[in-house]
Scaffold this active site. Structure first.
Site, PDB file in Angstrom:
ATOM      1  N   SER A 261       0.819  -1.211   0.000  1.00 23.96           N
ATOM      2  CA  SER A 261       0.000   0.000   0.000  1.00 23.96           C
ATOM      3  C   SER A 261       0.852   1.260   0.000  1.00 23.96           C
ATOM      4  O   SER A 261       2.063   1.217   0.198  1.00 23.96           O
ATOM      5  CB  SER A 261      -0.927   0.025   1.217  1.00 23.96           C
ATOM      6  OG  SER A 261      -0.233   0.414   2.385  1.00 23.96           O
ATOM      7  N   GLY A 262       0.170   2.370  -0.191  1.00 24.73           N
ATOM      8  CA  GLY A 262       0.813   3.668  -0.156  1.00 24.73           C
ATOM      9  C   GLY A 262       0.758   4.323   1.208  1.00 24.73           C
ATOM     10  O   GLY A 262       1.123   5.498   1.347  1.00 24.73           O
ATOM     11  N   ASP A 263       0.300   3.594   2.204  1.00 24.52           N
ATOM     12  CA  ASP A 263       0.239   4.127   3.571  1.00 24.52           C
ATOM     13  C   ASP A 263       0.386   2.952   4.529  1.00 24.52           C
ATOM     14  O   ASP A 263       0.835   1.883   4.132  1.00 24.52           O
ATOM     15  CB  ASP A 263      -1.065   4.908   3.783  1.00 24.52           C
ATOM     16  CG  ASP A 263      -0.908   6.073   4.757  1.00 24.52           C
ATOM     17  OD1 ASP A 263      -0.309   5.860   5.836  1.00 24.52           O
ATOM     18  OD2 ASP A 263      -1.367   7.183   4.457  1.00 24.52           O
ATOM     19  N   ASP A 264       0.012   3.143   5.785  1.00 25.94           N
ATOM     20  CA  ASP A 264       0.180   2.086   6.781  1.00 25.94           C
ATOM     21  C   ASP A 264      -0.586   0.829   6.364  1.00 25.94           C
ATOM     22  O   ASP A 264      -1.742   0.902   5.942  1.00 25.94           O
ATOM     23  CB  ASP A 264      -0.333   2.559   8.141  1.00 25.94           C
ATOM     24  CG  ASP A 264       0.367   3.829   8.620  1.00 25.94           C
ATOM     25  OD1 ASP A 264       1.606   3.902   8.480  1.00 25.94           O
ATOM     26  OD2 ASP A 264      -0.323   4.739   9.110  1.00 25.94           O
ATOM     27  N   SER A 295       5.400  -1.376   2.372  1.00 25.62           N
ATOM     28  CA  SER A 295       4.948   0.026   2.344  1.00 25.62           C
ATOM     29  C   SER A 295       6.159   0.932   2.574  1.00 25.62           C
ATOM     30  O   SER A 295       6.470   1.282   3.714  1.00 25.62           O
ATOM     31  CB  SER A 295       3.876   0.271   3.407  1.00 25.62           C
ATOM     32  OG  SER A 295       3.388   1.594   3.317  1.00 25.62           O
TER      33      SER A 295
END
Length: 483
Positions: A261-264, A295
């Site tokens: 993902s692009g976040d947590d 990530s």
């Protein structure tokens, strides 16, 4: 003449035999096809509850060609099947195909099942997405001060809901939303892919989620939640595409998940500043196990930053992170209030990390200017054990708040292999208190080594949580509508 008759009879018998072979072949083929149909139309899975009634989205006019909008079909299907809530519940099956649809709401005592070759495609017509109020524990949206677009698969005030499949796919088609976000053209907060609110007994399992507009799975104000066997994929540069975000929830189990993902990958939350403090609903009794995360710009597991309602009794183990910014990160700041306490992490295997441990007490991002500058968070009882990491730039950054130190940090049996171009000082520690045992490289002075005889400390609690004892049923179905 007799010879001609015999020849004619012989040819008639041969032709008849040929015809019989053809007929038998066709019958056998039909038999095989029927047997194949029965196999394809039979499926089974494990669930908190099985259903007495089943239907296919095709029965409500659904067309899986990737072009026809099926919003009406999905909502009519759910509305029709809701009549069976008190009669054993109902299941909606999504067969193979690409099913374009807008947001739709679920109902109680209900299962949504996706065939392995089924893809739910979220509509990209932003103007058709309904708006809903901001979450009361947040005060307003995350992308904009106003409300928010309703989530793609949504449920509110429900009981006994299963969203599952044979690894079918839900595609949020998020690129359009990401572009609008970067261009600052959004008037409202982007929709989540799956959101369940004010609900009890929830299962989300055996699915692949791709390209969510923002957060992927968001159970909020809910209890008794099982999330397992989920694959989540989004570009690592996509904005705010958190994997799974339990938010003001009690008794949650997340296991066997793979997230890019692009976040947590997992972010535990409970409300934002004064709104979260007022709502006062913590996230507690949470199990996370067998998580694999990639990530590069965020954490495998984050606690906060919206933690104003409190976070307590989180148990994470068997965590693998690769090319990820940090292993476990606690994010908070002045004005948050609330607490993060009784956190247990055991068995992390980390490869190519910016840092392993990160606790931030200076995290900004407030909903408005009305937060209380005297609302200090309480961070205590943070335990890490059995950690192996390699190619790490920095071991830890522990940054408490002046006058509000973070206490009870415990780290044992941790071996961190540093990268060739690692930071000069592997540890940064301010305004924290704690102890360590068997940690390499040696920790900062604020976390004194207790000796190898204490290497068994910082362990998970021995007593189990209620969500860990849930028993699943094996559900079997056979439906002609799958063909």
């Amino acid at each position: 003449m007799d010879c001609l008759c015999r020849i004619s009879l012989r040819f008639s018998i041969i032709e008849a035999l040929k015809l019989l072979v053809v007929i038998l072949g066709v019958l056998n083929l039909k038999k095989v096809e029927c047997r194949k149909a029965r196999i394809l139309n039979s499926f089974e899975y494990s669930a908190i509850n099985c259903r007495a009634h089943s239907a296919s989205i095709k029965e409500f006019g659904g067309i899986g060609d990737g072009k026809t909008l099926n919003t009406k079909a999905f909502q009519e299907a759910v509305n029709h099947l809701s009549q069976y809530a008190s009669d054993g519940g109902a299941q909606l099956v999504v067969p193979a195909g690409k099913w374009l649809t807008g947001s739709f709401n679920l109902t109680s005592h209900f299962t949504l099942f996706l065939h392995r070759d089924a893809v739910l495609l979220a509509s990209q017509d932003i103007n058709t997405w309904p708006l809903v109020d901001p979450l009361p524990s947040y005060g307003h949206g995350r992308d904009a001060a106003g409300g928010r677009y309703i989530s793609f698969v949504f449920g509110n005030n429900l009981k006994d809901v299963v969203i599952t499949g044979d690894n079918g796919t839900i595609d949020g088609q998020g690129d359009l939303w990401w572009q609008q976000f970067h261009k600052k053209k959004l008037k409202y907060t982007r929709p989540y892919l799956i959101e369940i609110m004010h609900s009890d007994q929830i299962q989300i399992s055996n699915l692949t989620l791709v390209n969510s507009p923002t957060w992927n799975i968001h159970p909020v104000y809910s209890s008794n939640i099982l999330i397992q066997g989920i694959t989540i994929l989004a570009p690592v540069t996509s904005p705010n595409t958190d994997g799974i975000n339990p938010d003001s929830c009690t008794n949650t189990r997340i296991e066997d998940t793979y997230i890019v993902s692009g976040d947590d990958c997992i972010a535990v939350k409970s409300g934002w500043d004064e709104y979260g403090i007022k709502y006062g609903m913590p996230t507690k009794q949470l199990i996370i196990r067998r998580l694999t995360c990639i990530s590069p710009y965020s954490a495998a597991i984050a606690l906060g930053s919206e933690m104003s309602g409190g976070i307590q009794d989180v148990r994470a183990h068997e965590i693998t992170a690769i090319n990820t910014e940090s292993g476990v990160r606690i994010k908070t700041g002045v004005g948050r209030g609330g607490y993060v306490k009784d956190i247990y992490v055991k068995g992390m295997n980390l490869h190519t990390m910016k840092m392993v441990f990160w606790i931030t007490g200076n995290y900004g991002s407030h909903p408005d200017n009305h937060y209380d500058p005297k609302a200090f968070p309480e961070i205590k009882g943070i335990n890490y054990r059995d950690v192996v990491a390699e190619n790490v730039s920095m071991v830890a950054r522990f940054e408490g708040i002046s006058g509000d130190p973070f206490t009870g940090i415990c780290i044992s049996n941790a071996t961190i292999g540093m990268a060739k171009k690692a930071k000069k000082y592997p540890w940064t520690c301010t305004d924290v208190e704690g102890i360590t045992s068997g940690v390499v490289p040696p920790p900062c002075n604020l976390l004194p080594d207790q000796g190898l005889e204490k290497i068994g400390m910082c362990d998970l609690p021995s007593e189990s949580l209620a969500i860990d004892n849930i028993e699943l049923q094996r559900c079997s179905y056979s439906m002609n509508t799958l063909m």
